[in-house]
Design a protein around this motif. Structure first.
Motif: not given
Length: 339
Positions: A84, A112, A116
């Motif tokens: 990320r 999280t 994502n």
């Protein structure tokens, strides 16, 4: 297209091949694939993965991350964090049978990591259902694959009480239950045989050997030890029934491969296994930790040649759905967006 595949590539250390070594090789028919890591130490493995992400950040289209439910989850989580930060799309492949529990224990980290991701790959309907129930909508069902042409089909027109067990001697796979089962079967079939294939782990093989001795069934149990996939496939020709005693599972390749070879499968009904085949048609499912129920399932197979023949043939037919010939186009469809 170039893919970085992160996982436990530990075959060279004596472990059974994992997805990165099986699926990773197959994906090379679709794209260029870099496979990392071969380090046995989790810390060194993570460092190697982190280095691979950074080194290949401008040349790969996608990062695949094998994701497990225990300590390996954190390794995947932090690899996702690095992806990320570098704006690299990543796809977790959901392997751990206990991942649904991880969703509860580590909700913030899971949200999280999974929310994502470009998407999630579930190898079973069970895992897809559990993740969707937890609010993750970006889940693609891509079953585990096998090379059907590598598994010679032996049509069992009848089944002898010759039983094969193939896993590592770890607590989650409950190898002691197999000893209890063969002890029960030996009272009805004195020549019943259990072959146990797999590496030692945490002393459980020794525990099983001691239990067999205590129950006076040493002659009914053979501890084969670790074998390569090719070796245990060859060994399976001497057995008719495949026993899976696990307490936790997703879609075990060993069960799928046994079905491809026409073995009569008897397995606990945990995790994703109920999504794998139709009970009492393509295999037999029983409750976990129930030696009596398992032994009765095996007795029915041995005492009914027609039933054994049906399970053998139907198992092979079912296994055709998992052949790479049919799984490859699914991967191609989902990877196309990253080209």
């Amino acid at each position: 297209m170039r893919i970085l595949y992160l996982g436990n590539k530990l075959k060279s250390h004596g472990y059974n091949p994992t997805s990165i070594e099986v699926l990773g090789e197959k994906l090379k028919e679709i794209a260029e694939v870099i496979q990392v890591s071969e380090y046995r130490s989790p810390l060194l493995r993570f460092a190697d993965m982190a280095k691979a992400i950074y080194t290949n950040r401008s040349t790969v289209n996608l990062v695949l991350i094998d994701t497990y439910s225990t300590r390996g989850f954190y390794l995947a989580f932090y690899c996702g964090f690095i992806c990320r930060s570098l704006k690299l799309p990543y796809v977790p492949i959901l392997h751990g049978g206990d991942l649904p529990k991880r969703l509860i224990r580590s909700k913030a980290k899971c949200d999280t990591f999974f929310n994502n991701a470009a998407f999630l790959v579930a190898p079973s309907g069970f895992m897809r259902k559990k993740f969707k129930q937890s609010g993750y909508t970006n889940v693609k069902l891509i079953p585990n694959q096998i090379d059907l042409n590598k598994f010679n089909f032996k049509e069992r027109k009848a089944a002898a009480p010759r039983i094969l067990w193939v896993r590592s001697f770890a607590a989650i796979y409950n190898p002691e239950l197999a000893i209890d089962v063969i002890a029960l079967l030996a009272t009805k079939y004195p020549d019943a045989k259990l072959g146990m294939v797999g590496p030692e782990k945490n002393g459980l093989m020794g525990v099983c050997k001691a239990k067999a001795k205590k129950l006076r069934i040493e002659g009914n149990v053979e501890f084969v030890g670790k074998k390569t996939r090719k070796e245990w496939i060859e060994l399976s020709q001497d057995y008719d029934i495949f026993l899976n005693t696990t307490n936790v599972d997703n879609t075990p390749l060993s069960v799928m491969e046994a079905m491809a070879m026409g073995m009569c499968v008897v397995t606990t009904n945990v995790g994703g296994i109920p999504y794998l085949f139709e009970n009492e048609i393509e295999g037999v499912m029983v409750e976990p930790n129930d030696a009596e129920m398992i032994s009765q399932g095996i007795i029915k197979i041995v005492d009914s040649p027609e039933y054994a023949h049906q399970l053998s043939c139907k198992a092979r037919e079912k296994s055709k759905e998992w052949d790479w010939l049919f799984i490859k186009p699914i991967w191609q469809k989902h990877l196309k967006q990253f080209q």
